[in-house]
Design a protein around this motif. Structure first.
Motif, PDB file in Angstrom:
ATOM      1  N   VAL A  91      31.664   4.082  19.032  1.00  0.00           N
ATOM      2  CA  VAL A  91      32.720   3.502  18.833  1.00  0.00           C
ATOM      3  C   VAL A  91      33.096   2.663  20.207  1.00  0.00           C
ATOM      4  O   VAL A  91      32.978   3.238  21.123  1.00  0.00           O
ATOM      5  N   SER A  92      33.683   1.562  19.976  1.00  0.00           N
ATOM      6  CA  SER A  92      33.908   0.721  21.187  1.00  0.00           C
ATOM      7  C   SER A  92      34.970   1.326  21.945  1.00  0.00           C
ATOM      8  O   SER A  92      35.913   1.984  21.508  1.00  0.00           O
ATOM      9  N   VAL A  93      34.923   1.171  23.316  1.00  0.00           N
ATOM     10  CA  VAL A  93      35.981   1.795  24.372  1.00  0.00           C
ATOM     11  C   VAL A  93      37.391   1.372  23.925  1.00  0.00           C
ATOM     12  O   VAL A  93      38.402   2.150  23.977  1.00  0.00           O
ATOM     13  N   GLY A  94      37.708   0.115  23.810  1.00  0.00           N
ATOM     14  CA  GLY A  94      38.941  -0.407  23.333  1.00  0.00           C
ATOM     15  C   GLY A  94      39.388   0.052  22.198  1.00  0.00           C
ATOM     16  O   GLY A  94      40.747   0.554  22.255  1.00  0.00           O
ATOM     17  N   THR A  95      38.776   0.275  21.176  1.00  0.00           N
ATOM     18  CA  THR A  95      38.969   0.796  20.091  1.00  0.00           C
ATOM     19  C   THR A  95      39.518   2.318  20.065  1.00  0.00           C
ATOM     20  O   THR A  95      40.346   2.905  19.644  1.00  0.00           O
TER      21      THR A  95
ATOM     22  N   LEU B 221      55.834   2.202  15.596  1.00  0.00           N
ATOM     23  CA  LEU B 221      55.257   0.884  16.338  1.00  0.00           C
ATOM     24  C   LEU B 221      53.680   1.472  16.540  1.00  0.00           C
ATOM     25  O   LEU B 221      52.817   0.560  16.595  1.00  0.00           O
ATOM     26  N   ILE B 222      53.580   2.440  17.079  1.00  0.00           N
ATOM     27  CA  ILE B 222      52.407   2.899  17.739  1.00  0.00           C
ATOM     28  C   ILE B 222      51.247   3.103  16.619  1.00  0.00           C
ATOM     29  O   ILE B 222      50.473   2.691  16.612  1.00  0.00           O
ATOM     30  N   ILE B 223      51.918   3.796  15.644  1.00  0.00           N
ATOM     31  CA  ILE B 223      51.037   3.981  14.243  1.00  0.00           C
ATOM     32  C   ILE B 223      50.566   2.446  13.653  1.00  0.00           C
ATOM     33  O   ILE B 223      49.416   2.416  13.206  1.00  0.00           O
ATOM     34  N   VAL B 224      51.321   1.679  13.627  1.00  0.00           N
ATOM     35  CA  VAL B 224      51.352   0.207  13.097  1.00  0.00           C
ATOM     36  C   VAL B 224      50.198  -0.434  13.877  1.00  0.00           C
ATOM     37  O   VAL B 224      49.168  -1.077  13.493  1.00  0.00           O
ATOM     38  N   GLY B 225      50.302  -0.112  15.234  1.00  0.00           N
ATOM     39  CA  GLY B 225      49.541  -0.812  16.132  1.00  0.00           C
ATOM     40  C   GLY B 225      47.930  -0.265  16.254  1.00  0.00           C
ATOM     41  O   GLY B 225      47.002  -1.217  16.144  1.00  0.00           O
ATOM     42  N   VAL B 226      47.968   0.904  15.864  1.00  0.00           N
ATOM     43  CA  VAL B 226      46.529   1.529  15.678  1.00  0.00           C
ATOM     44  C   VAL B 226      45.993   0.808  14.626  1.00  0.00           C
ATOM     45  O   VAL B 226      44.902   0.881  14.445  1.00  0.00           O
ATOM     46  N   VAL B 227      46.783   0.934  13.306  1.00  0.00           N
ATOM     47  CA  VAL B 227      46.360   0.499  12.067  1.00  0.00           C
ATOM     48  C   VAL B 227      45.840  -0.934  12.214  1.00  0.00           C
ATOM     49  O   VAL B 227      44.652  -1.355  11.521  1.00  0.00           O
ATOM     50  N   VAL B 228      46.737  -1.712  12.828  1.00  0.00           N
ATOM     51  CA  VAL B 228      46.373  -3.193  12.873  1.00  0.00           C
ATOM     52  C   VAL B 228      44.886  -3.537  13.763  1.00  0.00           C
ATOM     53  O   VAL B 228      44.143  -4.151  13.361  1.00  0.00           O
ATOM     54  N   LEU B 229      44.921  -2.639  14.679  1.00  0.00           N
ATOM     55  CA  LEU B 229      43.838  -2.592  15.628  1.00  0.00           C
ATOM     56  C   LEU B 229      42.524  -2.450  14.796  1.00  0.00           C
ATOM     57  O   LEU B 229      41.456  -3.105  14.859  1.00  0.00           O
ATOM     58  N   ASN B 230      42.459  -1.438  13.802  1.00  0.00           N
ATOM     59  CA  ASN B 230      41.517  -1.007  13.123  1.00  0.00           C
ATOM     60  C   ASN B 230      41.038  -2.082  12.121  1.00  0.00           C
ATOM     61  O   ASN B 230      39.945  -2.581  11.501  1.00  0.00           O
ATOM     62  N   LEU B 231      42.391  -2.652  11.386  1.00  0.00           N
ATOM     63  CA  LEU B 231      41.968  -3.635  10.437  1.00  0.00           C
ATOM     64  C   LEU B 231      41.424  -5.062  10.827  1.00  0.00           C
ATOM     65  O   LEU B 231      41.040  -5.718  10.099  1.00  0.00           O
ATOM     66  N   GLY B 232      41.530  -5.298  12.231  1.00  0.00           N
ATOM     67  CA  GLY B 232      41.523  -6.441  12.904  1.00  0.00           C
ATOM     68  C   GLY B 232      40.175  -6.560  13.269  1.00  0.00           C
ATOM     69  O   GLY B 232      39.744  -7.408  13.851  1.00  0.00           O
ATOM     70  N   GLY B 233      39.176  -5.656  12.708  1.00  0.00           N
ATOM     71  CA  GLY B 233      37.789  -5.966  12.966  1.00  0.00           C
ATOM     72  C   GLY B 233      37.412  -5.451  14.351  1.00  0.00           C
ATOM     73  O   GLY B 233      36.338  -6.116  14.892  1.00  0.00           O
TER      74      GLY B 233
END
Length: 106
Positions: A53-57, A92-104
């Motif tokens: 898994v990429s380090v940023g993700t 907001l933390i949860i939404v951020g994690v979801v967006v990060l994963n959906l954002g490819g």
């Protein structure tokens, strides 16, 4: 498999942080040992996660989910107060994690 290892890393980090609360500033032996063990396991599993898994993700998920879970544990079990700001922060933390994963970000 990487995300399963990441889930284990998050669980170990949450357990370690919760144990730290009970260590009374590292003056109680067993909670202090659980804290140290939890962080060792968390970082070992995170290191294995980074193979696939990429380090940023991985780090964003690890830090974000761990923070949200600890905040919820604090409010639900440790008598920490709930405020609109805290609830919004966790959301907001949860939404951020979801967006990060959906954002490819894979």
């Amino acid at each position: 498999m990487g995300y399963l290892l990441l889930a284990g890393a998050i669980a170990a980090e949450v357990a370690a942080t919760t144990s730290m609360k009970y260590s009374d500033g590292f003056s109680r032996l067993w909670p202090s040992l659980l804290t140290a063990l939890g962080y060792v396991v968390a970082f070992a599993l995170l290191a294995q996660t980074l193979k696939t898994v990429s380090v940023g993700t991985a780090y964003a998920i690890w830090a974000g989910v761990g923070t949200a879970v600890i905040a919820v544990i604090g409010m639900a079990f440790l008598g920490e107060g709930m405020s609109l700001a805290k609830a919004a922060g966790v959301a907001l933390i949860i939404v951020g994690v979801v967006v990060l994963n959906l954002g490819g970000a894979h």
